[in-house]
Design an enzyme around this catalytic site. Structure first.
Site, mmCIF file in Angstrom:
data_model
loop_
_atom_site.group_PDB
_atom_site.id
_atom_site.type_symbol
_atom_site.label_atom_id
_atom_site.label_comp_id
_atom_site.label_asym_id
_atom_site.label_seq_id
_atom_site.Cartn_x
_atom_site.Cartn_y
_atom_site.Cartn_z
ATOM 1 N N LYS A 178 47.627 -5.052 -24.724
ATOM 2 C CA LYS A 178 46.569 -5.993 -24.352
ATOM 3 C C LYS A 178 46.418 -7.076 -25.426
ATOM 4 C CE LYS A 178 43.977 -2.384 -21.918
ATOM 5 N NZ LYS A 178 44.065 -2.556 -20.482
ATOM 6 N N GLU B 4 35.729 -6.349 -27.405
ATOM 7 C CA GLU B 4 35.506 -7.364 -26.389
ATOM 8 C C GLU B 4 34.026 -7.361 -26.038
ATOM 9 O OE1 GLU B 4 39.309 -7.653 -23.522
ATOM 10 O OE2 GLU B 4 37.550 -6.893 -22.504
ATOM 11 N N HIS C 61 35.968 3.549 -14.583
ATOM 12 C CA HIS C 61 36.756 2.312 -14.766
ATOM 13 C C HIS C 61 38.071 2.356 -14.009
ATOM 14 C CE1 HIS C 61 33.921 1.025 -17.722
ATOM 15 N NE2 HIS C 61 34.218 2.000 -18.555
ATOM 16 N N ARG D 105 54.170 -4.640 -12.638
ATOM 17 C CA ARG D 105 54.776 -3.720 -11.659
ATOM 18 C C ARG D 105 54.092 -3.913 -10.316
ATOM 19 N NH1 ARG D 105 50.179 -0.771 -11.379
ATOM 20 N NH2 ARG D 105 49.107 -0.443 -13.341
HETATM 21 P P1 ADP Z 1 42.931 -0.477 -17.865
HETATM 22 O O1 ADP Z 1 44.190 -1.098 -18.386
HETATM 23 O O2 ADP Z 1 42.613 0.841 -18.490
HETATM 24 O O3 ADP Z 1 42.863 -0.449 -16.366
HETATM 25 P P2 ADP Z 1 41.298 -2.881 -17.907
HETATM 26 O O4 ADP Z 1 41.231 -3.782 -19.086
HETATM 27 O O5 ADP Z 1 42.167 -3.318 -16.775
HETATM 28 O O6 ADP Z 1 41.756 -1.419 -18.386
HETATM 29 O O7 ADP Z 1 39.845 -2.600 -17.369
HETATM 30 C C1 ADP Z 1 39.556 -1.644 -16.375
HETATM 31 C C2 ADP Z 1 38.105 -1.780 -15.926
HETATM 32 O O8 ADP Z 1 37.225 -1.588 -17.048
HETATM 33 C C3 ADP Z 1 37.719 -3.154 -15.375
HETATM 34 O O9 ADP Z 1 38.024 -3.284 -14.019
HETATM 35 C C4 ADP Z 1 36.229 -3.161 -15.626
HETATM 36 O O10 ADP Z 1 35.540 -2.379 -14.673
HETATM 37 C C5 ADP Z 1 36.104 -2.456 -16.971
HETATM 38 N N1 ADP Z 1 36.138 -3.443 -18.086
HETATM 39 C C6 ADP Z 1 37.207 -3.792 -18.827
HETATM 40 N N2 ADP Z 1 36.871 -4.718 -19.764
HETATM 41 C C7 ADP Z 1 35.569 -4.951 -19.604
HETATM 42 C C8 ADP Z 1 34.607 -5.822 -20.264
HETATM 43 N N3 ADP Z 1 34.942 -6.583 -21.283
HETATM 44 N N4 ADP Z 1 33.330 -5.789 -19.815
HETATM 45 C C9 ADP Z 1 32.955 -4.987 -18.789
HETATM 46 N N5 ADP Z 1 33.779 -4.161 -18.142
HETATM 47 C C10 ADP Z 1 35.072 -4.142 -18.539
#
Ligand code: ADP
Length: 480
Positions: A115, A199, A234, A291
């Site tokens: 990331k 973040e 999540h 992917r």
């Molecule tokens: P992963 O790679 O584990 O799927 P992501 O970065 O794609 O992680 O985030 C998955 C979920 O986590 C998002 O869809 C959201 O619900 C929550 N999330 C991620 N970052 C944030 C953020 N900065 N603020 C609020 N929710 C977040």
């Protein structure tokens, strides 16, 4: 391309093979000893056992898989999602053995798999990003100052995280140091990489992602958005396309941003750029998944395209004959992930025998299924059994079809997310499109499902009683 090995199992292996067969290409399945009788094994033209039930002793054994591919004269490997799909080292080895990898280059996977590296790669492209640290945190004191500047609550995230794992919400400054050391040790343990960053925690976001498709000649289009805000832990459970809140202007802006992200890593193939959208309709880049995504069928329904077919065509060197301006959204589609989980018990995995397993059929219903009646659902793999996808000319029509399809889906022996899905599709806020990633926390309580089940059982008993009385009358008729 005459023969493709699908390095995966379950619903996705089967779904990929269906397109491969449709294209007149032979299929090779791999399987673990636990999956001997799985549908993806019987469906394939050839199938080879790759090892023991544990993924680390079968589906993750890249070298063995390449060896099988060579022995069977396979031209290309499709990785599906999960397992080796985002493993850059595996991709390099596949290519070194003169086998085509159906996916992006190992460099793109490396960049977007982290990331932190992903944010670094896109920073010159004017893509809005969630405020936070750009690099892995090495100095906790310095990070505390940044966190204070951003403002609590903040989120600590593992750079190598995925599947909703490796995230910690920190509500205030006092918790920060202890949460940070826990996050680092968790990330080291789970992903073999302890890099974490922080973040801003967006309080009520919607998860909107853009499907992109790029050929190896530098032509990239987007296939619109999917909304994936209905999540537990999540992790997505229900997805739809298009999103009920995107305006054409915002769709175009997000689509353009996604194409820029893809270009930033010279992306080739099918990829997904994920964004968070806040209450003010400001969007932020989250990450890119390099992917085919679990929820790709909703995009297939609204565009009429077969994403796996496009992946294969791109991998064999064809140019993408799609023009952005010609692409159109038609209708609305939903996907409900049918997980072997107990929604009454915190979505805990549910294992056992599928004593009854009947999938719904009908117009505008698609089930991407990976299991058969009588199968044992084990602890070894991801608990996704199948995906129930419905379509309609409008959002409301697709919801109605979904509720009917859920009712017609019969599973006995284990718990699934089907009942939870029915609750969501009948929820007023969901139906109005008025929700965000907090939907489950705000609206869902297990006892709602329990009450619903009791009501349905009472109703079923009443209907049975009524039928019994009718039958009784009919039996007596000749004598009376
Ligand atoms: P992963 O790679 O584990 O799927 P992501 O970065 O794609 O992680 O985030 C998955 C979920 O986590 C998002 O869809 C959201 O619900 C929550 N999330 C991620 N970052 C944030 C953020 N900065 N603020 C609020 N929710 C977040």
């Amino acid at each position: 391309m005459k023969k493709i090995l699908v390095a995966n199992r379950g619903e996705i292996a089967l779904r990929i093979m269906k397109t491969v067969k449709k294209m007149g290409i032979k299929t090779v399945a791999i399987y673990s000893t636990a999956d001997r009788e799985s549908p993806h094994v019987t469906y394939a033209d050839e199938a080879v056992c790759v090892g023991e039930p544990l993924s680390s002793e079968s589906y993750l054994l890249g070298d063995n898989i390449i060896k099988i591919a060579k022995e069977l004269h396979v031209d290309a490997i499709h990785p599906g999602y999960g397992f080796l799909s985002e493993n850059a080292e595996f991709v390099e080895k596949v290519e070194a053995n003169n086998i085509i990898f159906i996916g992006p280059t190992s460099d793109a996977i490396k960049t977007m798999g982290s990331k932190i590296a992903a944010k670094e790669a896109v920073k010159h492209y004017n893509i809005p990003m969630v405020p936070g640290t750009k690099d892995a945190i090495t100095d906790v004191k310095e990070a505390t100052l940044i966190a204070k500047k951003i403002g609590f609550p903040i989120l600590i995230k593992a750079s190598a995280g995925g599947g909703g794992k490796g995230m910690r919400i920190v509500k205030n400054e006092h918790e920060f140091e202890s949460q940070m050391s826990r996050a680092i040790s968790e990330a080291t343990h789970a992903f073999g990489d302890g890099s974490v960053f922080i973040e801003k925690y967006i309080a009520s976001p919607r998860h909107i992602e853009i499907q992109i498709m790029a050929d190896s000649f530098g032509h990239t289009v987007h296939l619109f958005e999917r909304e994936c805000s209905i999540q537990r832990r999540h992790q997505k459970v229900i997805e739809e396309a298009p999103s009920s809140i995107l305006t054409p202007a915002l769709r175009e802006k997000m689509g353009e941003a996604a194409i820029k992200v893809a270009k930033a890593c010279k992306y080739v193939g099918a990829g997904t750029v994920e964004f968070l959208l806040d209450e003010n309709n400001t969007f932020y880049f989250l990450e890119m998944n390099t992917r085919l995504q679990v929820e790709h069928p909703v995009t297939e329904y609204i565009t009429g395209l077969d994403l796996v077919e496009l992946q294969i065509k791109i991998a064999r060197g064809e140019s993408l004959n799609l023009i952005q301006g010609d692409l159109e959204i038609k209708g609305h589609a939903f996907e409900l992930r049918v997980y072997a989980e107990d929604p009454l018990n915190n979505f805990f995995p549910s294992i056992g025998k599928l004593n009854v397993y009947k999938i719904p059929e009908g117009e505008n219903i698609r089930v991407d299924n990976g299991v058969n009646e009588g199968a044992d659902v084990s602890i070894y793999y991801d608990p996704l059994l199948a995906k129930l996808i419905t379509y309609g000319p409008t959002r409301e029509a697709a919801i109605l079809t979904m509720v009917k399809a859920i009712d017609a889906y019969k599973v006995e022996g284990i718990f699934t997310t089907l009942r939870f899905g029915k609750f969501v599709f009948q929820n007023a806020a969901f139906r109005e499109g008025n929700f965000d990633t907090n939907f489950v926390n705000i609206y869902y309580e297990p006892n709602i499902l329990q009450k619903q089940a009791e009501k349905e059982a009472r109703l079923a008993a009443l209907i049975a009683l009524k039928q019994y009385q009718i039958d009784l009358k009919q039996v007596r008729l000749p004598n009376s």
